[in-house]
Scaffold this active site. Sequence first.
Site, PDB file in Angstrom:
ATOM      1  N   GLY A   1     160.406   6.775  67.826  1.00 49.13           N
ATOM      2  CA  GLY A   1     159.187   7.534  68.105  1.00 49.13           C
ATOM      3  C   GLY A   1     159.423   9.029  68.111  1.00 49.13           C
ATOM      4  O   GLY A   1     158.583   9.806  67.677  1.00 49.13           O
ATOM      5  N   ASN A   2     160.595   9.462  68.578  1.00 45.00           N
ATOM      6  CA  ASN A   2     160.901  10.893  68.595  1.00 45.00           C
ATOM      7  C   ASN A   2     161.003  11.466  67.189  1.00 45.00           C
ATOM      8  O   ASN A   2     160.809  12.663  66.975  1.00 45.00           O
ATOM      9  CB  ASN A   2     162.196  11.152  69.361  1.00 45.00           C
ATOM     10  CG  ASN A   2     162.022  10.965  70.863  1.00 45.00           C
ATOM     11  OD1 ASN A   2     161.062  11.459  71.433  1.00 45.00           O
ATOM     12  ND2 ASN A   2     162.927  10.246  71.491  1.00 45.00           N
TER      13      ASN A   2
ATOM     14  N   LYS B   1     170.584   0.814  71.207  1.00 39.75           N
ATOM     15  CA  LYS B   1     170.623   0.649  69.754  1.00 39.75           C
ATOM     16  C   LYS B   1     171.786  -0.263  69.363  1.00 39.75           C
ATOM     17  O   LYS B   1     171.633  -1.169  68.531  1.00 39.75           O
ATOM     18  CB  LYS B   1     170.746   2.011  69.065  1.00 39.75           C
ATOM     19  CG  LYS B   1     169.529   2.901  69.234  1.00 39.75           C
ATOM     20  CD  LYS B   1     169.758   4.282  68.657  1.00 39.75           C
ATOM     21  CE  LYS B   1     168.492   5.114  68.668  1.00 39.75           C
ATOM     22  NZ  LYS B   1     167.829   5.195  69.974  1.00 39.75           N
TER      23      LYS B   1
END
Length: 309
Positions: free
Chosen positions: A10-11, A271
């Site tokens: 999203g960033n 991640k």
Amino acid sequence: MSKIVIALGGNALGNSANEQLTKAELAAKSIADLITAGHHVVIAHGNGPQVGKIRLAFEETSQAPEDTMPFPECTAMSQGYIGYHLQQAIDEELVARGLNDIPVVSMLTQVVVDPQDPAFTNPTKPIGGYYTEAEAQKLMAESDDVYVEDAGRGWRRVVPSPKPVDIYEKISLQTLVDAGQVVIACGGGGIPVIYEGTRYKGVDAVIDKDFAAAKMAALIDADVFIILTAVDHVFVNFGTPEQKVLETTSVVEMKQYIREDQFAPGSMLPKVEAAIDFAESKAGRQAIIASLEQASEAVKGNSGTKIQI
């Protein structure tokens, strides 16, 4: 060619609508490179900055806490407008390359979580605006919400971050994938729902988008799962003279690095954990952590950190 699921942060999509449109066009070029090469691509995206702004807007305009838009609905809103921007950008890029016959579709996605997940008794994900301690204490007295002090910037509400169990729309998702469409799904980790009585009900929680994307990749039997982030590779001993880049590594090695606390919680750790989940879910599957700009090179083996059994 491979069936690839891409998790887009999203960033990486910016903090405003205009910035997001520009960055969606950049992401579309990397995605279109893979499609042009013959790969079948499915995209998941984050929504961290975006959903926070949506929630804050409702908090600031609501007359009372109970009038604020529930968080599952905020996630649904973010799925809609981020998916809209990505869908337009990818379609435009494909048309520019003469690939007019490949449909691109955004799917509103509900992700099932376990109501007994330990995360529900230990909320950790900050959302919404900042408050003074007095304001936060008042809000907690008026509801079951939990607020914590956030790095000296004020008090913020925290919600659980449970692991994904299933995708409610998995049959529709698989149908679209089998039809050769480019699907955008599990935005923001999906709208978190639990089974209650005879229906699924949204809950105030945030599912990590990388875990949701890994679950989606496994469900549609993808060959490759790519997590796109700000760096070209994963490192161990980061920022020290012993810093080492990881290019091709195994699930066993990565689990050992986790035990050594090599990866920062809330940053690279989830991640790596999501990549491991996918890589060990079936023999032959490969997870890659790479930068957005190097996505196509990562699939060719020229960039990124590749994790496999």
